[in-house]
Design a protein around this motif. Structure first.
Motif, mmCIF file in Angstrom:
data_model
loop_
_atom_site.group_PDB
_atom_site.id
_atom_site.type_symbol
_atom_site.label_atom_id
_atom_site.label_comp_id
_atom_site.label_asym_id
_atom_site.label_seq_id
_atom_site.Cartn_x
_atom_site.Cartn_y
_atom_site.Cartn_z
ATOM 1 N N ARG A 172 0.815 -1.211 0.000
ATOM 2 C CA ARG A 172 0.000 0.000 0.000
ATOM 3 C C ARG A 172 0.858 1.274 0.000
ATOM 4 N N GLY A 173 1.957 1.251 0.743
ATOM 5 C CA GLY A 173 2.779 2.465 0.825
ATOM 6 C C GLY A 173 3.994 2.434 -0.081
ATOM 7 N N THR A 174 3.951 1.593 -1.121
ATOM 8 C CA THR A 174 5.153 1.424 -1.950
ATOM 9 C C THR A 174 5.123 2.300 -3.200
ATOM 10 N N GLY A 175 6.280 2.909 -3.499
ATOM 11 C CA GLY A 175 6.402 3.719 -4.714
ATOM 12 C C GLY A 175 6.961 2.906 -5.865
ATOM 13 N N ALA A 176 7.975 2.100 -5.577
ATOM 14 C CA ALA A 176 8.589 1.284 -6.638
ATOM 15 C C ALA A 176 8.924 -0.092 -6.104
ATOM 16 N N LEU A 177 8.712 -1.087 -6.958
ATOM 17 C CA LEU A 177 9.088 -2.454 -6.593
ATOM 18 C C LEU A 177 10.170 -2.899 -7.576
ATOM 19 N N ILE A 178 11.361 -3.129 -7.056
ATOM 20 C CA ILE A 178 12.454 -3.596 -7.917
ATOM 21 C C ILE A 178 12.539 -5.103 -7.766
ATOM 22 N N PHE A 179 12.364 -5.806 -8.869
ATOM 23 C CA PHE A 179 12.489 -7.253 -8.822
ATOM 24 C C PHE A 179 13.801 -7.630 -9.503
ATOM 25 N N VAL A 180 14.663 -8.314 -8.747
ATOM 26 C CA VAL A 180 16.009 -8.624 -9.253
ATOM 27 C C VAL A 180 16.050 -10.058 -9.777
ATOM 28 N N ILE A 181 16.482 -10.198 -11.036
ATOM 29 C CA ILE A 181 16.608 -11.538 -11.637
ATOM 30 C C ILE A 181 18.082 -11.798 -11.930
ATOM 31 N N ASP A 182 18.571 -12.905 -11.455
ATOM 32 C CA ASP A 182 19.973 -13.275 -11.701
ATOM 33 C C ASP A 182 20.076 -13.800 -13.139
ATOM 34 N N SER A 183 20.736 -13.030 -14.005
ATOM 35 C CA SER A 183 20.791 -13.413 -15.421
ATOM 36 C C SER A 183 21.761 -14.565 -15.653
ATOM 37 N N GLN A 184 22.605 -14.844 -14.654
ATOM 38 C CA GLN A 184 23.573 -15.931 -14.839
ATOM 39 C C GLN A 184 22.976 -17.272 -14.406
ATOM 40 N N ASP A 185 21.755 -17.219 -13.926
ATOM 41 C CA ASP A 185 21.101 -18.424 -13.424
ATOM 42 C C ASP A 185 19.893 -18.738 -14.315
ATOM 43 N N ASP A 186 19.301 -19.901 -14.094
ATOM 44 C CA ASP A 186 18.081 -20.228 -14.820
ATOM 45 C C ASP A 186 16.963 -19.331 -14.268
ATOM 46 N N TYR A 187 16.265 -18.616 -15.158
ATOM 47 C CA TYR A 187 15.329 -17.630 -14.630
ATOM 48 C C TYR A 187 13.855 -18.024 -14.717
ATOM 49 N N VAL A 188 13.588 -19.295 -14.953
ATOM 50 C CA VAL A 188 12.187 -19.723 -15.056
ATOM 51 C C VAL A 188 11.449 -19.494 -13.728
ATOM 52 N N GLU A 189 12.080 -19.917 -12.633
ATOM 53 C CA GLU A 189 11.445 -19.754 -11.324
ATOM 54 C C GLU A 189 11.321 -18.261 -10.983
ATOM 55 N N ALA A 190 12.362 -17.524 -11.329
ATOM 56 C CA ALA A 190 12.338 -16.075 -11.032
ATOM 57 C C ALA A 190 11.172 -15.401 -11.754
ATOM 58 N N LEU A 191 10.917 -15.856 -13.002
ATOM 59 C CA LEU A 191 9.823 -15.233 -13.762
ATOM 60 C C LEU A 191 8.460 -15.541 -13.146
ATOM 61 N N SER A 192 8.304 -16.773 -12.664
ATOM 62 C CA SER A 192 6.989 -17.072 -12.059
ATOM 63 C C SER A 192 6.829 -16.315 -10.748
ATOM 64 N N ARG A 193 7.936 -16.126 -10.053
ATOM 65 C CA ARG A 193 7.907 -15.345 -8.805
ATOM 66 C C ARG A 193 7.608 -13.870 -9.115
ATOM 67 N N LEU A 194 8.197 -13.402 -10.195
ATOM 68 C CA LEU A 194 7.960 -12.012 -10.608
ATOM 69 C C LEU A 194 6.474 -11.816 -10.895
ATOM 70 N N HIS A 195 5.912 -12.779 -11.627
ATOM 71 C CA HIS A 195 4.496 -12.685 -11.986
ATOM 72 C C HIS A 195 3.609 -12.643 -10.738
ATOM 73 N N LEU A 196 3.898 -13.554 -9.815
ATOM 74 C CA LEU A 196 3.111 -13.622 -8.576
ATOM 75 C C LEU A 196 3.227 -12.306 -7.791
ATOM 76 N N THR A 197 4.456 -11.827 -7.686
ATOM 77 C CA THR A 197 4.696 -10.602 -6.905
ATOM 78 C C THR A 197 3.990 -9.409 -7.538
ATOM 79 N N VAL A 198 4.168 -9.280 -8.839
ATOM 80 C CA VAL A 198 3.600 -8.123 -9.531
ATOM 81 C C VAL A 198 2.076 -8.130 -9.488
ATOM 82 N N THR A 199 1.486 -9.301 -9.709
ATOM 83 C CA THR A 199 0.024 -9.343 -9.722
ATOM 84 C C THR A 199 -0.552 -9.038 -8.333
ATOM 85 N N ARG A 200 0.107 -9.568 -7.325
ATOM 86 C CA ARG A 200 -0.358 -9.285 -5.947
ATOM 87 C C ARG A 200 -0.229 -7.799 -5.633
ATOM 88 N N ALA A 201 0.941 -7.268 -5.966
ATOM 89 C CA ALA A 201 1.200 -5.864 -5.628
ATOM 90 C C ALA A 201 0.245 -4.944 -6.399
#
Ligand SMILES: Nc1nc2c(ncn2[C@@H]2O[C@H](COP(=O)(O)OP(=O)(O)OP(=O)(O)O)[C@@H](O)[C@H]2O)c(=O)[nH]1
Length: 364
Positions: A172-201
């Motif tokens: 509720r009190g957030t201005g920006a949400l920075i989601f960090v994805i490790d590009s040197q790693d497999d990012y499939v899990e990170a993307l699903s986490r990003l989706h969940l986080t963004v939709t909730r927020a």
């Protein structure tokens, strides 16, 4: 016999009365706290969400049933200091609410490193020794009137389904949400986490700026970087489109703590939170056109974030050159500058080496 029974009856009655009185007092105290908390939330001030347990990680408000007043996570007026580093949120001279920037992402994606390098001048190599974050760490950044916000560094394993994690209050009190994805790693899990986080927020607060840092790109070739960015961009937006949420805008940045890209990305994130940005840009445009100067940046010297620039495109090399010049000016002013100039830099703890030089220069 009769007397002792009466005495024990009296004793029991007294005990019951005492217990009732205590219970009433406790209830009153709880009510008062609840009222205070509602008032604070109304004013936009946020409570700490960090309640440390011995073993497990837990998020939530303080336990309402806990009557041990002295051990509450919150101070009496509802404002709580940072758990790490002792940085408090309460500015005694200013009661305004600062915009909040959240750093989220999977474990070891580089969140704490980003915060330490940009705001604590930690050298990138030192981040190799950073321990995993196991609780939300909040920090107040107040370098200038424009650079004034809170950063919340989240542990990688945060669980939205944990009932004690009050994500509504956080978003509720957030201005920006920075989601960090490790590009040197497999990012499939990170993307699903990003989706969940963004939709909730987004559901809680549609005004949040969603910023995705495709991080640790220092190990990638230029072609590889572009390819990764395109792939992550496409997949993240496809996921949102599948959920019927195309209207959510994600901004992507290629970042690394080993070069200036992280400072540039953070600059852009912070700029979006500055309401005076168009005015500052205009002023810099006027400055450029009247002075014959090629490019102008308005810098926050301590963090090397640029708050605004004129409307001509930003060239990374120019930005890096300006950052290096700032370092030189700070170094020289710390050694040869007046005491007044040295003092704020010493207080900010700016650059350990310089601090030593300035201290020894001060000695007679
Ligand atoms: N190559 C490279 N490594 C990085 C970069 N940023 C961070 N790292 C490394 O990534 C590792 C994890 O960094 P952290 O900052 O602890 O990661 P975190 O996301 O805070 O981790 P948690 O606290 O477990 O959630 C460290 O060894 C860092 O040195 C980067 O830009 N490039």
């Amino acid at each position: 016999m009769w007397q002792s029974r009466a005495a024990s009856g009296l004793f029991t009655r007294n005990c019951t009365k005492l217990r009732r009185r205590r219970r009433r007092r406790r209830r009153r105290r709880r009510r008062r706290r609840r009222r205070r908390r509602e008032k604070m939330t109304d004013q936009g001030k946020q409570y700490s969400t960090v309640v440390e347990h011995d073993e497990a990680l837990s998020f939530g408000y303080y336990d309402e049933d806990d009557d041990d007043d002295g051990l509450e996570t919150f101070t009496e007026d509802g404002v709580c200091g940072c758990d790490e580093g002792g940085l408090g949120f309460r500015d005694p001279f200013c009661s305004e609410v600062k915009p909040r920037i959240l750093l989220m992402g999977l474990r070891r994606s580089g969140k704490s490193s980003i915060q330490k390098v940009v705001f604590h001048k930690m050298s990138p190599n030192e981040t190799l020794f950073l321990e995993s974050t196991n609780k939300i760490c909040r920090e107040d950044v107040s370098n200038s009137s424009f650079v004034s916000f809170q950063i919340w560094d989240f542990p990688g394993q945060i669980d939205f389904f944990d009932p004690t994690f009050d994500y509504e209050m956080i978003f509720r009190g957030t201005g920006a949400l920075i989601f960090v994805i490790d590009s040197q790693d497999d990012y499939v899990e990170a993307l699903s986490r990003l989706h969940l986080t963004v939709t909730r927020a987004y559901k809680v607060n549609p005004d949040i700026n969603f910023e995705v840092f495709i991080h640790k790109v220092d190990g990638l070739s230029d072609d590889h970087k572009i390819e990764k960015q395109r792939d992550i961009h496409k997949r993240a937006n496809d996921d949102l489109a599948d959920a019927g949420l195309e209207r959510i805008h994600l901004s992507f940045y290629l970042t690394s703590i080993y070069d200036h890209s992280i400072f540039e990305a953070f600059s852009k994130v912070v700029q979006k939170l500055i309401p005076q940005l168009p005015t500052l840009e205009n002023l810099l445009n006027i400055f450029i056109s009247n002075s014959g100067i090629e490019k102008a940046f308005l810098f926050d010297v301590v963090s090397k974030i640029y708050i605004a620039t004129d409307s001509s495109p930003v060239d990374m090399q120019t930005y890096e050159l300006c950052c290096d010049m700032i370092d030189v000016v700070i170094d020289i002013s710390c050694i040869y500058g007046t005491h007044r100039l040295q003092l704020p830099l010493l207080q900010e703890g700016h650059r350990g080496g310089v601090r030593l030089a300035a201290e020894s220069a001060e000695k007679p």
